[in-house]
Design an enzyme around this catalytic site. Sequence first.
Site, PDB file in Angstrom:
ATOM      1  N   ASP A 161      98.088 121.205  -1.446  1.00 14.48           N
ATOM      2  CA  ASP A 161      96.685 121.232  -1.869  1.00 14.48           C
ATOM      3  C   ASP A 161      96.476 122.357  -2.887  1.00 14.48           C
ATOM      4  O   ASP A 161      95.797 122.185  -3.897  1.00 14.48           O
ATOM      5  CB  ASP A 161      95.782 121.437  -0.640  1.00 14.48           C
ATOM      6  CG  ASP A 161      96.104 120.430   0.439  1.00 14.48           C
ATOM      7  OD1 ASP A 161      95.846 119.243   0.228  1.00 14.48           O
ATOM      8  OD2 ASP A 161      96.657 120.823   1.488  1.00 14.48           O
ATOM      9  N   HIS A 189      94.105 120.383   6.067  1.00 16.93           N
ATOM     10  CA  HIS A 189      94.781 119.522   5.084  1.00 16.93           C
ATOM     11  C   HIS A 189      94.238 118.107   5.265  1.00 16.93           C
ATOM     12  O   HIS A 189      94.832 117.259   5.928  1.00 16.93           O
ATOM     13  CB  HIS A 189      96.298 119.549   5.283  1.00 16.93           C
ATOM     14  CG  HIS A 189      96.996 118.487   4.471  1.00 16.93           C
ATOM     15  ND1 HIS A 189      97.028 118.519   3.101  1.00 16.93           N
ATOM     16  CD2 HIS A 189      97.646 117.364   4.832  1.00 16.93           C
ATOM     17  CE1 HIS A 189      97.679 117.459   2.651  1.00 16.93           C
ATOM     18  NE2 HIS A 189      98.059 116.729   3.689  1.00 16.93           N
TER      19      HIS A 189
END
Length: 327
Positions: A161, A189
């Site tokens: 990410d 996440h």
Amino acid sequence: MTAANPVKITVTGAAGNIAYSLLWRIANGDVYGKDQPVELALLEIESALDGAKGVAMELLDSAFPLVRKITVTADPKEAFDGTKAAFLVGAMPRTKGMERADLLNANAKIFTEQGRAINDYAARDVRVLVVGNPANTNALIAANNAPDLNPSQFNGMMRLDHNRALAQLAGKTGHNTDEFTRFVVWGNHSASQFPDVAFAEVDGRPVADLIDDRWYAEDFIPTVANRGAEIIEVRGKSSAASAASAAVDHMHDWIHGSDGQWRTAAIPSDGSYGIDEGLIAGLPTIAKDGTWEIVHGLELTEAQKERIEASVQELRDERAAVADLLK
Ligand code: NAX
């Protein structure tokens, strides 16, 4: 020729997509360094063992000078025995009609078993990076089932990410990805994550001065948060090489340090920033002396707090769904 004793590194889900990139990067010395020989343990479920054996054959055929031994097994004890670094990639995929709770439970069993095996057999200073989804909660389950180890030895992967966000910022501003400092992705996440540029700088200038609020809120944040789904749509398969690359980045920095630079790692919260102590959440961290240190003392606006809280609430809900597996 290198003289050091090999370190053992375990990769689960060894017949899968991510492992097919990850193992080559590890074998090339990208995690421990070009002078450190490695011993690779590939863990798979029985039905995928042939796939993992084929991967091991190809690894051998790549003739990496650092690779001293490769083991393929379906036995967690054998895979984790003496391991110094474990990449827990293997997980049950979400199938059609499966609810999030079903996915959590199916994976919870895997990470309970693996947490116990790591507790019982791994090196006492083992580092465990959970990639398999839901990564943060799977890491929490594994850590909870390893009472003899420190929970800080279990991380969830949010570096992908982080890297995805840097790539978007680089594309927007014309700077290189490595020029951005003080950037973090908070929370889970998942699509609820909060990629936060409020503290970020490039060349000593606030990144916020280089981008407009609308692009940030309506383009950047959703693009980063939904990038995994976008990759599936375009590529027809989920992120694999980029996930492997992020896993290498995470473990490399954990071991060697981040030179004072912020990275996003999902580590057990110490209660800072309204994130419940013990939850494994994406936090601003600096790797130093072999551990991640949370960056403390950041002033958060109400808008930042709201976005962090929304993602943390999802982590609390995930924890509640697997509460019976947590000690
Ligand atoms: P694949 O389905 O290609 O491979 C997974 C492999 O794990 C399979 O070969 C399967 O047999 C194996 N496996 C299942 N249970 C196991 C067990 N108990 N022990 C050992 N092996 C086991 O998936 P792949 O594309 O490699 O992705 C793996 C995981 O990473 C998925 O859960 C995926 O959602 C997750 N991801 C996490 C990311 C992150 O940033 N944290 C990003 C990429 C990826 O989506």
